[in-house]
Each structure stands twice: as structure tokens, then as C-alpha cells.
Design an enzyme around this catalytic site. Structure first.
Site, PDB file in Angstrom:
ATOM      1  N   LYS A   1       0.836  -1.205   0.000  1.00  0.00           N
ATOM      2  CA  LYS A   1       0.000   0.000   0.000  1.00  0.00           C
ATOM      3  C   LYS A   1       0.868   1.251   0.000  1.00  0.00           C
ATOM      4  CE  LYS A   1      -3.896  -2.371   2.090  1.00  0.00           C
ATOM      5  NZ  LYS A   1      -4.573  -2.811   3.308  1.00  0.00           N
TER       6      LYS A   1
ATOM      7  N   ASP B   1     -11.275   2.617   3.583  1.00  0.00           N
ATOM      8  CA  ASP B   1     -11.662   1.219   3.343  1.00  0.00           C
ATOM      9  C   ASP B   1     -13.153   1.076   3.034  1.00  0.00           C
ATOM     10  OD1 ASP B   1     -10.001  -0.923   3.105  1.00  0.00           O
ATOM     11  OD2 ASP B   1      -9.750  -1.271   5.252  1.00  0.00           O
TER      12      ASP B   1
ATOM     13  N   GLN C   1      -5.355  -1.683   9.444  1.00  0.00           N
ATOM     14  CA  GLN C   1      -5.022  -2.956   8.781  1.00  0.00           C
ATOM     15  C   GLN C   1      -5.538  -4.126   9.625  1.00  0.00           C
ATOM     16  OE1 GLN C   1      -3.457  -3.375   5.692  1.00  0.00           O
ATOM     17  NE2 GLN C   1      -3.923  -5.527   5.955  1.00  0.00           N
TER      18      GLN C   1
END
Length: 288
Positions: free
Chosen positions: A56, A123, A100
């Protein structure tokens, strides 16, 4: 059938999307006076998570997004993480925040996700953004299912009136995926680990999306000839020699000769998920 399925190349499409985003950022940055910013919070030392976070951050650098990542020890408390999120919510340099997953067991992931300012929810998992998806309103979309939709669109898969089966019902993939397919006018069935005769349901699918996390769950006899098969699974398996490799939830070798199109693992949905994360961050940046 002697023919073999066309590969849905998520890696190539994701690279193209990154180039487009980089060009957008270069133009926007002149007006904004700063680059877009993404903060990825990671807790503990899960090697798979560490690899994803590195991916990422590398992708952010390619596009021109500043990283405000923070790595906490596995012993970090709920309060420490909530404090970190609150600080990032107020930070004007940060457009996207992501926790995460998975987190160590003592932490409440849902409570942390709910602390993220919905406009910075890179997200697309905050209840406000999931609610917008349910209502068909614009908003930040969950990255993996959005990546699946973008890949199908790039290969001109017409979903109108198609039978779509989603195997898996997680809030990360299965549920939002089903909603996005409905939004595209597909007729959607959701199946899962408790579904009796999974094969019978899977065989009805013109478009089969599998997101369970079980290697080779879907075999050739569970797939309708000419179906489009999207494998969201990412499973690390070790062969007899002790060598590890990534495989999906679909038994690729047996299904490829039957399907019309299929995603490889790796190189299918994984890169698309990262591309959608970057797109969400740039979208939040643009909205500001």
C-alpha cells in the site's frame, strides 16, 4: 471444452488506474497546495499484514500520496489506537485512514473502524458508508468488492439480468459485493459455509464471486460452463518441499478450462483492492 478461460488481469488494470490517479494528483496538488495523505495503522507483527502495508505504501508513493502510517506493538491498547485515530481525524493533511486487519484479539476492530471520520474512511467500511451503499447513494465504497466491479467493467462484462452468486458473507467482501452486483442489475444469491449443497447453488451462476478463505473450495463440477469466475481468496499454502505460495478459493487448474473468464491468484483482485484504496483517498482529497 478445449478452449481455456480468458484471464481477468487485475494487475495490468491496477497499474493503469495508478497512472490515471498520479495524473489527477499532479493537477489537483497545484490547487490544494499539498499532496493527498493516507494513514495506515498496523498493530503487531503479522507477516501477511506487513507485506500488505508495504504494498500500500509503495503504491501511495507511485501515485504521489503521502503516507502517514503508524506501526503499533501487539500490546497497544484500544485507548491508544482510538487516540491515534482521533488525531488523524483532525489532521488536515490526511484524507484517508485505514486500520489494517486482522487486529490482535484484545482489540475491538469494529469500535475502531467506527471512530474513523466517515469522509476519511479509505476502506469504505464505516456504517455511514455501508449505509450509503445499501441506499445506492454516492460514497466511499469497500475496496475489494469495488475492485471486482471495476475489473468486470473493464472487461465489458454485462451484469444486467445475469445470475450472480457470491460465496461468503463477510462485511469486508461478501455483503457489499452482493449489494454492488444488485446495483448493476444482476440477480444475486448469497451462499456461505452453512449453505447445504454449495455446488448446486454455485452451478447456477453466470458470474461467481468466491470470498471464503479456503483453498480450492470451488472445483470444476461446481462451475457452470462459460461462467465468469472471480476468486477473491488469498490463502498461503505450503507444498511438500516446504515452499509457500499464494492460492485462491478456486481450484484454478480444473476450473480454467470450463470458465469463460477467471481471475488469477495472485494478480487478480489483490492489486485492484489497493487501486481502489488509492482511488478512495484521492476522492476524499478532491471532496475537501
Amino acid at each position: 471444452m478445449s478452449s481455456t478461460a480468458q484471464l481477468l488481469d487485475g494487475k495490468a488494470l491496477a497499474n493503469g488506474l495508478q497512472t490515471e490517479l498520479m495524473q489527477q494528483v499532479q493537477v489537483l496538488q497545484v490547487h490544494m497546495g499539498r499532496p493527498p495523505g493516507l494513514a495506515v495503522l498496523m498493530v503487531g507483527d503479522n507477516p501477511a499484514s506487513a507485506a500488505y502495508v508495504r504494498n500500500k505504501e509503495r503504491a501511495c508513493a507511485n501515485v504521489g500520496i503521502a503516507s502517514f502510517g503508524q506501526h503499533f506493538p501487539a500490546t497497544a491498547t484500544q485507548a491508544e489506537l482510538e487516540q491515534a485515530i482521533a488525531t488523524l481525524n483532525r489532521d488536515d493533511r490526511v484524507d484517508g485512514i485505514l486500520v489494517q486487519l486482522p487486529l490482535p484479539d484484545h482489540l475491538d476492530a469494529v469500535a475502531l473502524l467506527n471512530q474513523i471520520e466517515p469522509s476519511k474512511d479509505a476502506d469504505g467500511l464505516h456504517p455511514v458508508n455501508l449505509g450509503r451503499l445499501v441506499r445506492g447513494e454516492p460514497g466511499l465504497r469497500s475496496c475489494t468488492p469495488a475492485g471486482v466491479m471495476r475489473l468486470l467493467e473493464a472487461y465489458k462484462v454485462n451484469l444486467k439480468g445475469q445470475q450472480a452468486v457470491v460465496i461468503g458473507r463477510s462485511i469486508l467482501v461478501g455483503k457489499p459485493q452482493a449489494l454492488m452486483l444488485l446495483e448493476a442489475d444482476a440477480t444475486v444469491t448469497i451462499a456461505h459455509s452453512r449453505t447445504p449443497d454449495l455446488g448446486a447453488i454455485a452451478r447456477t451462476a453466470d458470474v461467481l464471486v468466491v470470498a471464503v478463505g479456503r483453498p480450492a473450495l470451488i472445483t470444476a463440477e461446481m462451475v457452470k460452463p462459460g461462467a465468469i469466475v472471480v476468486d477473491v481468496g488469498m490463502n498461503r499454502v505450503t507444498d511438500a518441499t516446504g515452499k509457500a505460495r499464494l492460492v485462491g478459493d478456486v481450484d484454478f487448474a480444473s476450473v480454467q478450462p470450463i470458465a469463460k473468464m477467471i481471475t488469477p491468484v495472485p494478480g487478480g483482485i489483490g492489486p485492484m483492492t489497493v487501486a481502489m484504496l488509492l482511488q478512495n483517498t484521492v476522492l476524499s482529497y478532491r471532496e475537501r
